[in-house]
Scaffold this active site. Structure first.
Site, PDB file in Angstrom:
ATOM      1  N   LYS A   1       0.375 -19.280   5.938  1.00 13.39           N
ATOM      2  CA  LYS A   1      -0.073 -19.319   7.708  1.00 13.39           C
ATOM      3  C   LYS A   1      -0.112 -18.177   8.226  1.00 13.39           C
ATOM      4  O   LYS A   1       0.226 -17.328   7.617  1.00 13.39           O
ATOM      5  CB  LYS A   1       0.328 -20.551   7.553  1.00 13.39           C
ATOM      6  CG  LYS A   1       2.165 -20.221   9.091  1.00 13.39           C
ATOM      7  CD  LYS A   1       2.181 -21.011   9.718  1.00 13.39           C
ATOM      8  CE  LYS A   1       1.271 -20.727  11.372  1.00 13.39           C
ATOM      9  NZ  LYS A   1       2.205 -20.370  11.799  1.00 13.39           N
TER      10      LYS A   1
ATOM     11  N   HIS B   1       6.355 -23.733   6.132  1.00  7.17           N
ATOM     12  CA  HIS B   1       7.769 -23.580   6.076  1.00  7.17           C
ATOM     13  C   HIS B   1       9.082 -24.957   6.637  1.00  7.17           C
ATOM     14  O   HIS B   1       9.552 -25.032   5.922  1.00  7.17           O
ATOM     15  CB  HIS B   1       8.402 -22.574   6.518  1.00  7.17           C
ATOM     16  CG  HIS B   1       8.768 -22.248   7.776  1.00  7.17           C
ATOM     17  ND1 HIS B   1       7.454 -22.082   8.963  1.00  7.17           N
ATOM     18  CD2 HIS B   1       9.697 -22.457   8.569  1.00  7.17           C
ATOM     19  CE1 HIS B   1       7.822 -21.549   9.945  1.00  7.17           C
ATOM     20  NE2 HIS B   1       9.436 -22.105   9.783  1.00  7.17           N
TER      21      HIS B   1
ATOM     22  N   ASP C   1      -0.873 -22.510  16.521  1.00  8.52           N
ATOM     23  CA  ASP C   1       0.316 -21.639  15.787  1.00  8.52           C
ATOM     24  C   ASP C   1       1.539 -22.177  15.595  1.00  8.52           C
ATOM     25  O   ASP C   1       1.838 -22.583  14.705  1.00  8.52           O
ATOM     26  CB  ASP C   1       0.796 -20.718  16.537  1.00  8.52           C
ATOM     27  CG  ASP C   1       2.442 -20.101  16.332  1.00  8.52           C
ATOM     28  OD1 ASP C   1       1.667 -19.130  15.188  1.00  8.52           O
ATOM     29  OD2 ASP C   1       3.449 -20.461  16.873  1.00  8.52           O
TER      30      ASP C   1
ATOM     31  N   HIS D   1       2.957 -26.969  11.440  1.00  6.41           N
ATOM     32  CA  HIS D   1       4.184 -27.418  11.112  1.00  6.41           C
ATOM     33  C   HIS D   1       4.140 -29.071  12.106  1.00  6.41           C
ATOM     34  O   HIS D   1       4.971 -29.689  11.679  1.00  6.41           O
ATOM     35  CB  HIS D   1       5.157 -26.984  12.487  1.00  6.41           C
ATOM     36  CG  HIS D   1       4.447 -25.328  11.724  1.00  6.41           C
ATOM     37  ND1 HIS D   1       4.776 -25.508  10.402  1.00  6.41           N
ATOM     38  CD2 HIS D   1       4.846 -23.809  12.489  1.00  6.41           C
ATOM     39  CE1 HIS D   1       4.880 -23.460  10.277  1.00  6.41           C
ATOM     40  NE2 HIS D   1       5.089 -23.266  11.830  1.00  6.41           N
TER      41      HIS D   1
ATOM     42  N   ARG E   1       0.554  -1.271  -0.198  1.00  4.81           N
ATOM     43  CA  ARG E   1      -0.059  -0.118   0.036  1.00  4.81           C
ATOM     44  C   ARG E   1       0.583   1.129   0.285  1.00  4.81           C
ATOM     45  O   ARG E   1       0.624   2.126  -0.407  1.00  4.81           O
ATOM     46  CB  ARG E   1      -0.788  -0.103   1.606  1.00  4.81           C
ATOM     47  CG  ARG E   1      -2.634   0.733   1.563  1.00  4.81           C
ATOM     48  CD  ARG E   1      -2.958   0.196   2.308  1.00  4.81           C
ATOM     49  NE  ARG E   1      -2.281  -0.065   3.180  1.00  4.81           N
ATOM     50  CZ  ARG E   1      -3.179  -0.286   4.713  1.00  4.81           C
ATOM     51  NH1 ARG E   1      -4.056  -0.185   4.487  1.00  4.81           N
ATOM     52  NH2 ARG E   1      -2.282  -0.242   5.709  1.00  4.81           N
TER      53      ARG E   1
ATOM     54  N   LYS F   1      12.361 -27.614   5.367  1.00  3.28           N
ATOM     55  CA  LYS F   1      13.515 -27.387   6.068  1.00  3.28           C
ATOM     56  C   LYS F   1      14.409 -28.456   4.969  1.00  3.28           C
ATOM     57  O   LYS F   1      13.523 -30.102   5.329  1.00  3.28           O
ATOM     58  CB  LYS F   1      13.131 -27.373   7.831  1.00  3.28           C
ATOM     59  CG  LYS F   1      12.847 -26.426   7.988  1.00  3.28           C
ATOM     60  CD  LYS F   1      12.544 -26.579   9.287  1.00  3.28           C
ATOM     61  CE  LYS F   1      12.193 -25.211  10.253  1.00  3.28           C
ATOM     62  NZ  LYS F   1      12.735 -24.341  10.616  1.00  3.28           N
TER      63      LYS F   1
ATOM     64  N   GLU G   1      10.962 -24.007  21.807  1.00  5.81           N
ATOM     65  CA  GLU G   1      11.784 -23.175  21.009  1.00  5.81           C
ATOM     66  C   GLU G   1      11.906 -22.274  22.828  1.00  5.81           C
ATOM     67  O   GLU G   1      11.519 -22.391  23.698  1.00  5.81           O
ATOM     68  CB  GLU G   1      10.892 -21.408  20.534  1.00  5.81           C
ATOM     69  CG  GLU G   1      10.567 -22.354  18.930  1.00  5.81           C
ATOM     70  CD  GLU G   1       9.173 -21.353  18.886  1.00  5.81           C
ATOM     71  OE1 GLU G   1      10.011 -20.716  17.970  1.00  5.81           O
ATOM     72  OE2 GLU G   1       8.448 -21.555  18.315  1.00  5.81           O
TER      73      GLU G   1
ATOM     74  N   LYS H   1       7.004 -22.005  23.448  1.00  3.47           N
ATOM     75  CA  LYS H   1       7.638 -21.212  23.734  1.00  3.47           C
ATOM     76  C   LYS H   1       8.322 -20.546  25.384  1.00  3.47           C
ATOM     77  O   LYS H   1       7.890 -21.729  26.483  1.00  3.47           O
ATOM     78  CB  LYS H   1       6.957 -19.360  23.702  1.00  3.47           C
ATOM     79  CG  LYS H   1       6.387 -20.015  22.405  1.00  3.47           C
ATOM     80  CD  LYS H   1       6.725 -19.371  20.793  1.00  3.47           C
ATOM     81  CE  LYS H   1       5.988 -19.205  19.983  1.00  3.47           C
ATOM     82  NZ  LYS H   1       6.429 -18.986  18.662  1.00  3.47           N
TER      83      LYS H   1
HETATM   84  C1  BG6 Z   1       5.952 -19.863  12.991  1.00  7.05           C
HETATM   85  C2  BG6 Z   1       5.561 -19.971  14.545  1.00  7.05           C
HETATM   86  O1  BG6 Z   1       5.168 -20.070  11.845  1.00  7.05           O
HETATM   87  O2  BG6 Z   1       7.142 -21.338  13.015  1.00  7.05           O
HETATM   88  C3  BG6 Z   1       6.001 -18.937  15.183  1.00  7.05           C
HETATM   89  O3  BG6 Z   1       4.622 -18.597  13.868  1.00  7.05           O
HETATM   90  C4  BG6 Z   1       7.570 -19.717  15.253  1.00  7.05           C
HETATM   91  O4  BG6 Z   1       5.788 -18.749  16.611  1.00  7.05           O
HETATM   92  C5  BG6 Z   1       7.799 -20.361  13.993  1.00  7.05           C
HETATM   93  O5  BG6 Z   1       8.908 -19.070  16.124  1.00  7.05           O
HETATM   94  C6  BG6 Z   1       9.023 -21.569  13.879  1.00  7.05           C
HETATM   95  O6  BG6 Z   1       9.525 -21.433  12.764  1.00  7.05           O
HETATM   96  P1  BG6 Z   1      11.614 -21.930  13.130  1.00  7.05           P
HETATM   97  O7  BG6 Z   1      11.973 -22.648  11.473  1.00  7.05           O
HETATM   98  O8  BG6 Z   1      11.785 -20.834  13.641  1.00  7.05           O
HETATM   99  O9  BG6 Z   1      11.610 -23.507  13.845  1.00  7.05           O
END
Ligand code: BG6
Length: 482
Positions: A148, A178, A235, A240, A51, A182, A216, A329
């Site tokens: 996502k 994603h 999430d 994932h 935008r 990997k 994480e 987390k």
């Molecule tokens: C994202 C989530 O899709 O993946 C995040 O929204 C998360 O909360 C992240 O931290 C983790 O990805 P990676 O590649 O760092 O393991």
């Protein structure tokens, strides 16, 4: 090692949300790295669309800053960076209005692959898809890439699928997860289906249980607003973790092609049993000066930043072998791994055998990508037949050299797959819907009962109750260590 990079076909890639955070951190630096590696053809072009009223020079500066910040210095050669910047263009478009669309239509070239990356909130997917058609910008071979969260539940995911389907065929839609990009996630398929060694044992007869961990160390940080509406279940688990579970549990596809692989994954999701509340532990990190509730707006939030669960895949292969998943987390270590714990031998012939030995195959996604397999051997030296477990450890960087370990990151690989027209590592619409259909009742049950997450210390392994989830089955989580 000789580089096997094969340039992709010439393309025009339009990034909607081109000045956003994902573009800055992942997409643009990733594209530069592919350029650096020689995979981007001479005629490739990247067009930012957002935008903000910005001219091309302004956007080029934005891209230059993003690359300089997120690409290692070793690859930031100034001549190459200048050449890459020469490929960058910008158009200001109003996703909900008509401004900018004619101009975008005017600069798209014929005879090259056209890809449109929707790096925007899902509320704009429909508007953008509709305008790409109305202004004749997308041809039948054009691809769209969506991020996502793909929906918030089954109903919204179905609505999104329906909206996109009004303008694009399923073969044109690339839904990114994603994790599928990997390196080690793909290696999981190579290990399972490229070797004779594992597959005959990969079932309930020989496997005691499987653990999938994505831990994480980071907290919710500046994403509190989004995260508090999602929680770990939406999430991480619905997408994932579900993908990791599918690739671990699925039957061998007949070919490594998009529908063959996705059909098998879908069968796994459909075979998942509903999860009983006693088989789930939700947690929230709570600590002085480091507290989930300080990171989000709602001081009374019941959203989970951690979830652990026991899952049954109801089919012949896995009957009786549970899958334990955990993700959170602000945990002790950043570790993503899949652990396949085999059963103990049925009868021990050794008197000194303590009966504790069982082979364990660990596939490490991050960090230190690699695999390790524990094998029972005789402890060297005199003193009888004492058995010990030793690891056969293979860290890819050590086994193949640092150069080979310097592989494209998930986004780079996936974007190049879009240009190549390969959907194998993208989620199909029915897969996403099936994942929501399994997830929704779990979340609905929490909401109904106003379930309160258990607290856990930031920097810990998660709530006590999650340890019990395995203890009561006579098992334990693998230690969380990077
Ligand atoms: C994202 C989530 O899709 O993946 C995040 O929204 C998360 O909360 C992240 O931290 C983790 O990805 P990676 O590649 O760092 O393991």
């Amino acid at each position: 090692m000789v580089s096997r990079v094969i340039p992709v076909d010439p393309f025009d890639l339009v990034i909607f949300g081109g000045s956003g955070d994902l573009a800055r951190r992942k997409i643009l630096p990733g594209l530069y790295r592919r350029f650096w590696d020689g995979q981007m053809p001479e005629e490739a072009r990247i067009i930012g669309a957002a935008r903000s009223e910005m001219d091309t020079e302004g956007y080029q500066q934005f891209v230059r800053d993003a690359v300089t910040e997120f690409v290692s210095k070793r690859k930031c050669d100034s001549d190459l960076l200048d050449q890459f910047i020469g490929k960058i263009d910008y158009v200001a478009v109003d996703a909900k209005g008509t401004d900018g669309w004619e101009k975008l239509a005017g600069i798209m070239r014929d005879g090259v692959v056209k890809a449109y990356y929707f790096s925007v909130g899902p509320n704009l997917f429909g508007d953008i898809a509709e305008r790409l058609h109305r202004f004749n910008i997308a041809d039948e071979d054009a691809r769209i890439v969506v991020e996502k969260p793909f929906g918030h539940n089954l109903e919204t995911a179905k609505a999104l699928n329906a909206t996109l389907a009004e303008h694009f065929a399923e073969t044109q839609i690339y839904r990114i997860d994603h994790y599928l990009g990997k390196e080690t996630v793909q290696n999981l398929m190579a290990v399972r289906f490229g070797n004779m060694l594992f597959e005959p044992l990969w079932n309930a007869q020989y496997v005691d249980h499987i653990q999938i961990t994505v831990a994480e160390t980071v907290g919710v940080g500046g994403r509190g607003e989004y995260y508090d509406r999602s929680g770990a279940m939406r999430d991480m688990v619905q997408n994932h973790m579900m993908q990791l579970l599918c690739l671990t549990a699925m039957e061998p596809p007949s070919r490594f092609d998009p529908d063959a692989v996705r059909d098998e994954k879908l069968k796994v999701i459909r075979a998942l049993e509903p999860v009983e509340p006693v088989d789930i532990v939700r947690g929230q990190y709570r600590g002085k000066g480091d507290d989930y509730l300080d990171d989000v707006e709602d001081r009374g939030s019941l959203t989970e930043s951690y979830v652990a669960m026991k899952i049954h895949v109801a089919n012949w292969r896995w009957n009786g072998t549970p899958f334990y998943l955990r993700t959170g987390k602000r945990m002790k270590a950043r570790v993503s791994e899949i652990v396949v714990r085999f059963k103990e031998p049925p009868h021990s012939i050794f008197e000194e055998d303590t009966g504790q030995s069982a082979n364990e195959l660990t596939i490490r996604l991050q960090p230190n990508e690699g695999m390790d397999l524990t094998v029972t051997i005789k402890e060297p030296g005199p003193g009888g037949m004492r058995l010990i477990d030793v690891p056969l450890d293979m860290t890819f960087a050590e086994a193949l050299g640092e150069e080979a370990a310097d592989v494209p990151d998930a986004y780079e690989r996936l974007i190049m797959d879009v240009i190549r027209g390969n959907q194998t590592l993208f989620m199909r619409g029915d897969e996403v819907e099936a994942a929501w259909a399994w997830t929704d009742p779990i979340i609905a049950n929490w909401t109904e009962r106003e379930d309160r997450p258990k607290s856990y210390e930031p920097g810990s392994v998660g709530p006590e109750e999650a340890l019990m989830l395995l203890h009561k089955d006579g098992r334990r989580w693998r230690e969380l260590r990077p």
